[in-house]
Design a protein around this motif. Structure first.
Motif, PDB file in Angstrom:
ATOM      1  N   GLY A 159       0.781  -1.229   0.000  1.00 49.56           N
ATOM      2  CA  GLY A 159       0.000   0.000   0.000  1.00 49.56           C
ATOM      3  C   GLY A 159       0.808   1.271   0.000  1.00 49.56           C
ATOM      4  N   LEU A 160       2.132   1.162  -0.144  1.00 47.98           N
ATOM      5  CA  LEU A 160       2.994   2.341  -0.113  1.00 47.98           C
ATOM      6  C   LEU A 160       3.056   2.987  -1.487  1.00 47.98           C
ATOM      7  CD1 LEU A 160       5.017   4.078   1.531  1.00 47.98           C
ATOM      8  CD2 LEU A 160       6.820   2.524   0.717  1.00 47.98           C
ATOM      9  N   GLY A 161       2.592   4.230  -1.575  1.00 49.38           N
ATOM     10  CA  GLY A 161       2.557   4.932  -2.842  1.00 49.38           C
ATOM     11  C   GLY A 161       3.864   5.590  -3.209  1.00 49.38           C
ATOM     12  N   ALA A 162       3.930   6.060  -4.446  1.00 48.58           N
ATOM     13  CA  ALA A 162       5.132   6.744  -4.921  1.00 48.58           C
ATOM     14  C   ALA A 162       5.394   8.031  -4.146  1.00 48.58           C
ATOM     15  CB  ALA A 162       5.001   7.051  -6.410  1.00 48.58           C
ATOM     16  N   ASP A 163       4.361   8.552  -3.492  1.00 45.07           N
ATOM     17  CA  ASP A 163       4.515   9.761  -2.693  1.00 45.07           C
ATOM     18  C   ASP A 163       4.953   9.465  -1.264  1.00 45.07           C
ATOM     19  OD1 ASP A 163       2.225   8.564  -1.748  1.00 45.07           O
ATOM     20  OD2 ASP A 163       0.896  10.270  -2.118  1.00 45.07           O
TER      21      ASP A 163
ATOM     22  N   ARG B 281       3.277   7.718   0.932  1.00 43.96           N
ATOM     23  CA  ARG B 281       2.126   7.557   1.825  1.00 43.96           C
ATOM     24  C   ARG B 281       1.538   6.165   1.669  1.00 43.96           C
ATOM     25  NH1 ARG B 281      -3.469   9.058   1.148  1.00 43.96           N
ATOM     26  NH2 ARG B 281      -2.958  10.098  -0.821  1.00 43.96           N
ATOM     27  N   LEU B 282       1.309   5.494   2.795  1.00 47.07           N
ATOM     28  CA  LEU B 282       0.689   4.174   2.777  1.00 47.07           C
ATOM     29  C   LEU B 282      -0.807   4.346   2.984  1.00 47.07           C
ATOM     30  CD1 LEU B 282       2.057   1.008   4.598  1.00 47.07           C
ATOM     31  CD2 LEU B 282      -0.379   1.425   4.310  1.00 47.07           C
ATOM     32  N   ASP B 283      -1.592   3.907   2.002  1.00 52.64           N
ATOM     33  CA  ASP B 283      -3.034   4.143   2.043  1.00 52.64           C
ATOM     34  C   ASP B 283      -3.742   3.040   1.268  1.00 52.64           C
ATOM     35  OD1 ASP B 283      -5.631   5.057   1.926  1.00 52.64           O
ATOM     36  OD2 ASP B 283      -5.080   7.144   1.539  1.00 52.64           O
ATOM     37  N   LEU B 284      -4.231   2.025   1.988  1.00 54.32           N
ATOM     38  CA  LEU B 284      -4.917   0.910   1.339  1.00 54.32           C
ATOM     39  C   LEU B 284      -6.243   1.346   0.737  1.00 54.32           C
ATOM     40  CD1 LEU B 284      -4.249  -1.946   3.933  1.00 54.32           C
ATOM     41  CD2 LEU B 284      -3.074  -1.549   1.759  1.00 54.32           C
TER      42      LEU B 284
ATOM     43  N   SER C   1      -2.167   5.692 -11.777  1.00 52.08           N
ATOM     44  CA  SER C   1      -2.153   5.524 -10.331  1.00 52.08           C
ATOM     45  C   SER C   1      -0.736   5.609  -9.772  1.00 52.08           C
ATOM     46  CB  SER C   1      -2.759   4.167  -9.941  1.00 52.08           C
ATOM     47  OG  SER C   1      -2.665   3.989  -8.531  1.00 52.08           O
ATOM     48  N   GLN C   2      -0.616   6.278  -8.619  1.00 55.21           N
ATOM     49  CA  GLN C   2       0.658   6.353  -7.912  1.00 55.21           C
ATOM     50  C   GLN C   2       0.529   5.744  -6.520  1.00 55.21           C
ATOM     51  OE1 GLN C   2       2.858  10.082  -8.236  1.00 55.21           O
ATOM     52  NE2 GLN C   2       1.545  10.737  -9.934  1.00 55.21           N
ATOM     53  N   ALA C   3      -0.438   4.811  -6.359  1.00 57.20           N
ATOM     54  CA  ALA C   3      -0.692   4.208  -5.053  1.00 57.20           C
ATOM     55  C   ALA C   3       0.289   3.098  -4.710  1.00 57.20           C
ATOM     56  CB  ALA C   3      -2.120   3.659  -5.000  1.00 57.20           C
ATOM     57  N   SER C   4       1.182   2.745  -5.652  1.00 59.03           N
ATOM     58  CA  SER C   4       2.221   1.736  -5.441  1.00 59.03           C
ATOM     59  C   SER C   4       3.390   2.080  -6.337  1.00 59.03           C
ATOM     60  CB  SER C   4       1.666   0.341  -5.771  1.00 59.03           C
ATOM     61  OG  SER C   4       2.693  -0.633  -5.774  1.00 59.03           O
TER      62      SER C   4
END
Length: 279
Positions: free
Chosen positions: A11-15, A17-20, A265-268
């Motif tokens: 869940g760790l994004g490129a930014d 931030r971990l956000d499932l 998406s940048q969520a991973s």
């Protein structure tokens, strides 16, 4: 049937931030998916970057009510406090799920930094019949181990097709039969580029007549390059390239209507991949 596969990097994004919840929301924005295949799901791994140690298998299942959540644990180790740390794959399906199998892939001795890997398999009742959905995450550091793991995947597919051709005797209780099929979808992060000989080995013919596992992107796009699925926004591991694939058994090739590598998406650190199979 719409299926998305995604290495979620817990869940760790490129930014950073971990956000499932963001990850699930991004997947829903790509498609109203029937099946979601995930890699790098963690439980009690507070040592991973930005990870608080929550049970992500349970957290993701809670974010997708109405989906059957199937866990595939590849790494299961003590946490030093009486508990267990777990890491692996996951399949979530809103279509009925029959039998689930968990295949431990070969783990050859090698001096590289490596870890156990698994192939998670769930028979999903698609609109056109049962399909064995398989998802995996192959070794990153060692081609020797990846070669052995690919052979393990091929053997799992070969044996499944043999079991269809030679059905076992039905019985009560633990011997009860459930639907299965020669038809299969294989997804995951294979940690290989499209022209890697070990990746190409996946699609080789079988000597028992089992349907070959075909790269779905190639089925629709021929020799056109795969879009990058890794290192687009986070280049810690190199330049953008493709290492995430969806294979379909040869008998499903005519059903492949769309394959999309999401680039937004940048969520991973990986990108999700969508496949649509027509009725």
């Amino acid at each position: 049937m719409k299926l998305i596969t995604w290495n979620i990097q817990w869940g760790l994004g490129a930014d950073g931030r971990l956000d499932l919840a963001r990850l699930v929301s991004d997947a829903k924005a790509i498609a109203d998916f029937d099946v979601l295949c995930l890699q790098e799901v963690s439980d009690n791994f507070a040592g991973l970057k930005e990870n608080g140690g929550e049970n992500q298998f349970a957290a993701i299942a809670a974010l997708l009510p109405g989906y059957t959540a199937v866990e595939g644990i590849a790494l299961d180790v003590p946490d030093g406090k009486g508990g267990r740390r777990r890491f692996g794959n996951m399949i979530l399906s809103r279509l009925p799920v029959a039998q689930v199998l968990r295949h431990t892939l070969p783990w050859e001795a090698d001096t590289t930094r490596n870890m156990p890997r698994q192939l998670l398999e769930a028979v999903v009742e698609a609109p056109f019949g049962p399909v064995r959905v398989m998802t995996t995450h192959l070794e990153y550091s060692s081609d020797k181990i990846r070669r052995a793991q690919v052979d393990g995947i091929r053997e799992a597919h070969r044996m499944a097709c043999d079991r269809v051709a030679l059905p076992r005797e039905d019985g009560p209780g633990t011997y009860a039969q459930f639907p299965t099929s020669r038809s299969a979808v294989l997804t995951g992060d294979f940690n290989m580029r499209p022209h890697d000989p070990t990746k190409l080995r996946i699609s080789e013919d079988f000597d028992n007549g089992a349907p070959a596992l075909m790269d779905s992107w190639r089925l629709l796009n021929g020799a056109q390059d795969h879009p990058p699925s890794f290192c687009i926004y986070d280049r810690t591991s190199g330049q953008p390239h493709c290492c995430d694939f969806i294979f379909v058994s040869e008998d499903l090739a005519h059903r492949v209507s769309r394959v999309v590598y999401d680039q937004d998406s940048q969520a991973s650190d990986h990108q999700p991949v969508l496949i649509e199979l027509a009725r």
